[in-house]
Scaffold this motif. Structure first.
Motif, mmCIF file in Angstrom:
data_model
loop_
_atom_site.group_PDB
_atom_site.id
_atom_site.type_symbol
_atom_site.label_atom_id
_atom_site.label_comp_id
_atom_site.label_asym_id
_atom_site.label_seq_id
_atom_site.Cartn_x
_atom_site.Cartn_y
_atom_site.Cartn_z
ATOM 1 N N TYR A 193 0.839 -1.209 0.000
ATOM 2 C CA TYR A 193 0.000 0.000 0.000
ATOM 3 C C TYR A 193 0.872 1.257 0.000
ATOM 4 N N LEU A 194 1.937 1.249 0.797
ATOM 5 C CA LEU A 194 2.832 2.399 0.839
ATOM 6 C C LEU A 194 3.549 2.595 -0.497
ATOM 7 N N ILE A 195 3.900 1.486 -1.161
ATOM 8 C CA ILE A 195 4.552 1.597 -2.462
ATOM 9 C C ILE A 195 3.616 2.239 -3.482
ATOM 10 N N LEU A 196 2.351 1.871 -3.451
ATOM 11 C CA LEU A 196 1.379 2.492 -4.358
ATOM 12 C C LEU A 196 1.282 3.991 -4.100
ATOM 13 N N GLU A 197 1.289 4.383 -2.843
ATOM 14 C CA GLU A 197 1.264 5.815 -2.514
ATOM 15 C C GLU A 197 2.517 6.518 -3.032
ATOM 16 N N GLU A 198 3.670 5.865 -2.894
ATOM 17 C CA GLU A 198 4.915 6.466 -3.361
ATOM 18 C C GLU A 198 4.926 6.589 -4.889
ATOM 19 N N PHE A 199 4.354 5.609 -5.582
ATOM 20 C CA PHE A 199 4.267 5.698 -7.039
ATOM 21 C C PHE A 199 3.440 6.910 -7.461
ATOM 22 N N ALA A 200 2.314 7.117 -6.778
ATOM 23 C CA ALA A 200 1.464 8.264 -7.115
ATOM 24 C C ALA A 200 2.201 9.571 -6.844
ATOM 25 N N TRP A 201 2.889 9.637 -5.699
ATOM 26 C CA TRP A 201 3.650 10.848 -5.381
ATOM 27 C C TRP A 201 4.774 11.061 -6.384
ATOM 28 N N TYR A 202 5.510 10.016 -6.715
ATOM 29 C CA TYR A 202 6.659 10.155 -7.613
ATOM 30 C C TYR A 202 6.220 10.600 -9.003
ATOM 31 N N THR A 203 5.111 10.040 -9.494
ATOM 32 C CA THR A 203 4.623 10.429 -10.816
ATOM 33 C C THR A 203 4.305 11.920 -10.861
ATOM 34 N N LYS A 204 3.643 12.400 -9.824
ATOM 35 C CA LYS A 204 3.264 13.810 -9.780
ATOM 36 C C LYS A 204 4.490 14.712 -9.726
ATOM 37 N N TYR A 205 5.407 14.425 -8.827
ATOM 38 C CA TYR A 205 6.558 15.309 -8.639
ATOM 39 C C TYR A 205 7.603 15.132 -9.734
ATOM 40 N N ARG A 206 7.658 13.957 -10.329
ATOM 41 C CA ARG A 206 8.581 13.776 -11.446
ATOM 42 C C ARG A 206 8.151 14.640 -12.626
ATOM 43 N N HIS A 207 6.867 14.690 -12.885
ATOM 44 C CA HIS A 207 6.362 15.555 -13.968
ATOM 45 C C HIS A 207 6.614 17.030 -13.645
ATOM 46 N N ARG A 208 6.425 17.404 -12.378
ATOM 47 C CA ARG A 208 6.712 18.790 -11.990
ATOM 48 C C ARG A 208 8.190 19.122 -12.181
ATOM 49 N N HIS A 209 9.041 18.170 -11.850
ATOM 50 C CA HIS A 209 10.478 18.397 -11.992
ATOM 51 C C HIS A 209 10.869 18.547 -13.460
ATOM 52 N N LEU A 210 10.303 17.693 -14.314
ATOM 53 C CA LEU A 210 10.641 17.765 -15.735
ATOM 54 C C LEU A 210 10.051 19.000 -16.401
ATOM 55 N N ALA A 211 9.002 19.562 -15.811
ATOM 56 C CA ALA A 211 8.377 20.753 -16.388
ATOM 57 C C ALA A 211 9.106 22.041 -16.011
ATOM 58 N N LYS A 212 10.069 21.969 -15.124
ATOM 59 C CA LYS A 212 10.813 23.161 -14.742
ATOM 60 C C LYS A 212 11.684 23.643 -15.902
ATOM 61 N N VAL A 213 11.856 24.957 -15.962
ATOM 62 C CA VAL A 213 12.699 25.539 -17.013
ATOM 63 C C VAL A 213 14.156 25.414 -16.577
ATOM 64 N N ARG A 214 14.717 24.246 -16.855
ATOM 65 C CA ARG A 214 16.116 23.958 -16.521
ATOM 66 C C ARG A 214 16.802 23.451 -17.781
ATOM 67 N N PRO A 215 18.066 23.824 -17.991
ATOM 68 C CA PRO A 215 18.765 23.372 -19.201
ATOM 69 C C PRO A 215 18.817 21.850 -19.345
ATOM 70 N N ASP A 216 19.005 21.139 -18.206
ATOM 71 C CA ASP A 216 19.122 19.687 -18.305
ATOM 72 C C ASP A 216 17.793 19.012 -18.632
ATOM 73 N N ASN A 217 16.676 19.719 -18.437
ATOM 74 C CA ASN A 217 15.375 19.146 -18.794
ATOM 75 C C ASN A 217 15.039 19.325 -20.269
#
Length: 285
Positions: A193-217
């Motif tokens: 159950y905790l892993i499922l919660e972490e997957f949901a959190w990671y998906t959300k924040y990973r997309h936020r991280h990739l959407a940042k205006v950073r040269p490496d993205n």
């Protein structure tokens, strides 16, 4: 037949047996509670020493333990607040995940959440121990065991009482053996159950991280560039023709210049010597 005798082999064998008999302490016969007590005394003492040393060194050498605050471009609101020598222990838990994500990056918050995940999984083990230990301790009936000419684990004179609260205390064939199976499903279910919660959190924040205006993205690395495109202007023009003018901001060609790199290294090594020679000349004439 001829009997042979190797004095060196015999001496080595006797010496190894003597080491086994004199230097290796047999702890298999010690009660579990004594082994546990000795472990806490040894490692508990080391833990206290290391914690005190860390508290002293952290307060004494702040730059070594807070590198970001020493460099202006890396300074963040989190690194600027070093806290006191003791209150940092609970202050660090007041920093939110959002702050760590914004100021320390995706890697930092993922690492912290991995540690937190392990802590949350251990909560299930603590919870199941509330009913597991009483079941272990009460599963063996001394009257039934006497009828079978046996003794309950952890009971009787000279027995280790700690063993009576373990899985080994449940006699074979007892219905209580199903209780640890039920506890295992609780732990595994909670972990999943905790892993499922972490997957949901990671998906959300990973997309936020990739959407940042950073040269490496938004940087694409390519190899095997044709010779006629091995310049910044030519490569930029080509990619803007392939995609669009707005989508491609810049293009750079990484040059392999080992000869130039060697000359620059020689120059950098020569500059301090030249400056020293100039200072000596100005001082001594």
């Amino acid at each position: 037949w001829e009997d042979t005798f190797d004095a060196n082999e015999f001496s080595l064998d006797v010496h190894s047996r003597r080491l086994d008999a004199t230097t290796v302490e047999d702890v298999s016969g010690l009660p579990a509670i004594e082994i546990l007590k000795t472990t806490f005394e040894a490692y508990g003492t080391l833990f206290v020493i290391y914690v005190l040393a860390f508290l002293f060194l952290r307060n004494r050498y702040k730059k070594a333990f807070n590198v970001n605050d020493t460099v202006e471009e890396y300074r963040t609101p989190i690194s600027a607040n070093f806290h006191g020598p003791i209150n940092w222990i609970w202050k660090v838990f007041q920093v939110s995940d959002e702050e760590v994500f914004n100021h320390c990056g995706m890697d930092a918050i993922v690492f912290i959440r991995c540690l937190r995940y392990g802590l949350k999984v251990s909560y299930a083990g603590m919870f199941t121990s509330i009913f597991l230990i009483p079941v272990y301790a009460t599963s063996c009936s001394q009257i039934e065991m006497i009828a079978q000419n046996k003794t309950c684990v952890g009971r009787g004179p000279g027995a280790d009482p700690l063993e009576a609260a373990t899985l080994g205390a449940i006699p074979d064939g007892k219905i209580q053996l199903l209780v640890p199976v039920f506890a295992a499903y609780i732990v595994f279910g909670w972990a999943l159950y905790l892993i499922l919660e972490e997957f949901a959190w990671y998906t959300k924040y990973r997309h936020r991280h990739l959407a940042k205006v950073r040269p490496d993205n938004y940087t694409v690395y390519v190899k095997h560039i044709p010779e006629d495109l091995r310049s910044d202007d030519a490569l930029l023009e080509y990619f803007r023709l392939v995609f669009s003018f707005e989508d491609v901001v810049d293009a750079r060609v990484a040059l392999m210049t080992p000869g130039l790199d060697k000359l620059v290294a020689e120059r950098d090594a020569l500059v301090p010597k030249l400056e020293h020679a100039i200072n000596v000349f100005n001082f001594e004439g």
